[in-house]
Enzyme design. Sequence first.
Site, short mmCIF file in Angstrom:
data_model
loop_
_atom_site.label_atom_id
_atom_site.label_comp_id
_atom_site.label_asym_id
_atom_site.label_seq_id
_atom_site.Cartn_x
_atom_site.Cartn_y
_atom_site.Cartn_z
N PHE A 287 0.84 -1.19 0.00
CA PHE A 287 0.00 0.00 0.00
C PHE A 287 0.88 1.25 0.00
O PHE A 287 2.09 1.17 0.15
CB PHE A 287 -0.92 -0.03 1.22
N SER B 291 -6.59 -7.87 -1.31
CA SER B 291 -6.11 -7.24 -0.08
C SER B 291 -6.65 -5.82 0.03
O SER B 291 -6.64 -5.06 -0.94
CB SER B 291 -4.58 -7.20 -0.07
N CYS C 100 -3.33 -4.87 6.78
CA CYS C 100 -3.59 -5.58 5.52
C CYS C 100 -4.50 -6.77 5.80
O CYS C 100 -4.14 -7.69 6.55
CB CYS C 100 -2.27 -6.05 4.90
N THR D 42 -7.66 -9.61 4.11
CA THR D 42 -8.16 -10.27 2.91
C THR D 42 -9.68 -10.25 2.90
O THR D 42 -10.32 -10.68 3.87
CB THR D 42 -7.66 -11.73 2.85
N ALA E 213 -7.59 -12.34 12.49
CA ALA E 213 -6.86 -13.41 13.18
C ALA E 213 -6.46 -12.96 14.59
O ALA E 213 -6.38 -11.77 14.87
CB ALA E 213 -5.61 -13.78 12.38
N HIS F 159 1.38 -4.39 7.82
CA HIS F 159 1.83 -5.27 8.91
C HIS F 159 2.12 -4.39 10.13
O HIS F 159 3.22 -3.88 10.29
CB HIS F 159 3.08 -6.05 8.50
N THR G 296 4.54 12.17 7.57
CA THR G 296 5.94 12.54 7.80
C THR G 296 6.15 12.85 9.28
O THR G 296 5.37 13.60 9.87
CB THR G 296 6.32 13.77 6.96
#
Length: 306
Positions: A60, A108, A115, A117, A132, A181, A227
């Site tokens: 991404f 995704s 991230c 699914t 999960a 992640h 930033t």
Amino acid sequence: MVAPQYSSSSLGIMFLALFSLLLLSTTTTRAFVSPFSSSHAAATAAATSAHSSLPQLHMFTGIVEEMGVVETLEERNDVKLWDGTIGTGTQLTINCSTVLQGAYVGCSICVSGVCLTATELIDERAFVVGLAPETLRKSNLGSLRQGDKVNLERAAAIMSEVVVVGGRGGGRNSGHFVQGHVDDTGTIAQTWVDGDSLFVQIQVPTPSLLKYIVKKGFIAVDGTSLTVCEVFPETSEFTVMLVEYTQKKIILPEKQVGDEVNIEVDVLGKYAESALAGILPRMEALERKVKELETELNQYKQSKNS
């Protein structure tokens, strides 16, 4: 002629810069096929066979496309596992519109920096994902409630070769490489307004994570590419600034002091650290040896002069 002398830290910085540029160039020169063009449905069949061998990467940019709204977050006890047995799991349903364009089961989608699914598409109004246990431990998605807003982004469409899918040949990464992640959650410490800009100061739970957060570097906060303005090692905090346009496009301005945010540091820093781990000790040993030789040479010169 005196040879230039470099400390291990300066050499490390130079190597870090070179390694980051190399990694970035090798990442962006691979070819990708985008499943998200406006005419994807018509073009996919023709393009898939021609380009099936091309590598695909679900990453991404941190440029949020829209804010979705949580429809449900529920525990399910009828989840069918790979071996046919029934287990329990957490299911999240999100109402949205933009990210559903070209979406398909298995694609995704980045949800507030995570991230995930898509396991089900509901008409053209919502999608479903499973959360999960690791996702629930590492992010704030488990605390979502019906009606809460989340940042949404489809996987990036980036390619350097001329590969046309749906009539378009590539895309631009206006943010940075966000994997989805999440490293950990941070806590909003304070906010303040400066003109038409909004500053947010965030505390990370572990000082070890702060080493990857550098002034003027990239960071993903709830999946938004931002930033870093300042870093405060003594309190494990950093600040980001939102311009007027961004404030109206993401969920961060609506959060309060004490609220949690998902944090993903720039992955290039991790790769560079891993690469330097085996090199720096040798560089430091070499630097010590050079200093020893310089000392011996100076002693020799002094003995000759005396």
